[in-house]
Design a protein around this motif. Structure first.
Motif, short mmCIF file in Angstrom:
data_model
loop_
_atom_site.label_atom_id
_atom_site.label_comp_id
_atom_site.label_asym_id
_atom_site.label_seq_id
_atom_site.Cartn_x
_atom_site.Cartn_y
_atom_site.Cartn_z
N ALA A 53 -8.16 -0.30 -7.66
CA ALA A 53 -9.46 -0.92 -7.94
C ALA A 53 -10.55 0.15 -8.04
N ASP A 54 -10.48 1.14 -7.15
CA ASP A 54 -11.48 2.20 -7.14
C ASP A 54 -10.89 3.42 -6.46
N ALA A 55 -11.40 4.58 -6.79
CA ALA A 55 -10.91 5.82 -6.17
C ALA A 55 -12.08 6.74 -5.91
N GLU A 56 -11.99 7.42 -4.80
CA GLU A 56 -13.03 8.38 -4.41
C GLU A 56 -12.33 9.62 -3.89
N VAL A 57 -12.82 10.78 -4.28
CA VAL A 57 -12.26 12.04 -3.82
C VAL A 57 -13.29 12.72 -2.93
N VAL A 87 -4.16 10.65 1.62
CA VAL A 87 -4.41 9.60 0.64
C VAL A 87 -4.50 8.30 1.43
N PHE A 88 -5.64 7.64 1.35
CA PHE A 88 -5.84 6.37 2.04
C PHE A 88 -5.89 5.26 1.01
N VAL A 89 -5.16 4.19 1.26
CA VAL A 89 -5.20 3.02 0.37
C VAL A 89 -5.46 1.81 1.26
N ASN A 90 -6.50 1.03 0.93
CA ASN A 90 -6.74 -0.17 1.73
C ASN A 90 -6.24 -1.41 1.01
N GLU A 91 -6.36 -2.56 1.65
CA GLU A 91 -5.86 -3.82 1.10
C GLU A 91 -6.59 -4.23 -0.18
N THR A 108 0.83 -1.21 0.00
CA THR A 108 0.00 0.00 0.00
C THR A 108 0.86 1.26 0.00
N GLN A 109 2.04 1.19 0.61
CA GLN A 109 2.90 2.37 0.62
C GLN A 109 3.43 2.65 -0.80
#
Length: 109
Positions: free
Chosen positions: A81-85, A41-45, A9-10
């Motif tokens: 996979a997906d992004a949201e702002v 910026v958040f990224v999950n598994e 994720t980093q």
């Protein structure tokens, strides 16, 4: 036992920042990352990305288009996979949030 998804994720976060640095505020010749418009910026598994950002002002001429551009460019990364702002004005943007590089570019140093 936790499944290893094989996603760093980093590393993905760094790639996202790379994309953010290609997006410019139309009124200022500095990218939105160096301007300090990106708060988090958040990224999950699951490779879903959430970006918390602001605009230079609520009446910013690109208030409608800039978040969409950010979302689309981040979604264009293969690993995403997906992004949201999410737009926030808390705290409001100030010149203090700009990087040294951006301040130098704009003659503020």
């Amino acid at each position: 036992m936790e499944a290893n998804t094989g996603i760093d994720t980093q590393e993905l976060g760094e790639k996202i920042v790379g994309v953010l640095k290609t997006i410019y505020d139309p009124e200022i010749p500095v990218d939105i990352y160096e301007l300090g418009l990106i708060y988090d910026v958040f990224v999950n598994e699951d490779r879903e990305v959430k970006i918390l950002m602001t605009l230079t002002s609520p009446n910013c001429p690109v208030a409608e288009s800039l978040p969409v551009e950010v979302e689309e460019k981040v979604k264009s990364l293969d690993l995403v996979a997906d992004a949201e702002v999410e737009i926030t004005f808390d705290p409001p943007w100030t010149q203090e949030l700009m990087s040294e590089e951006a301040k130098l570019e704009l003659g503020l140093l």
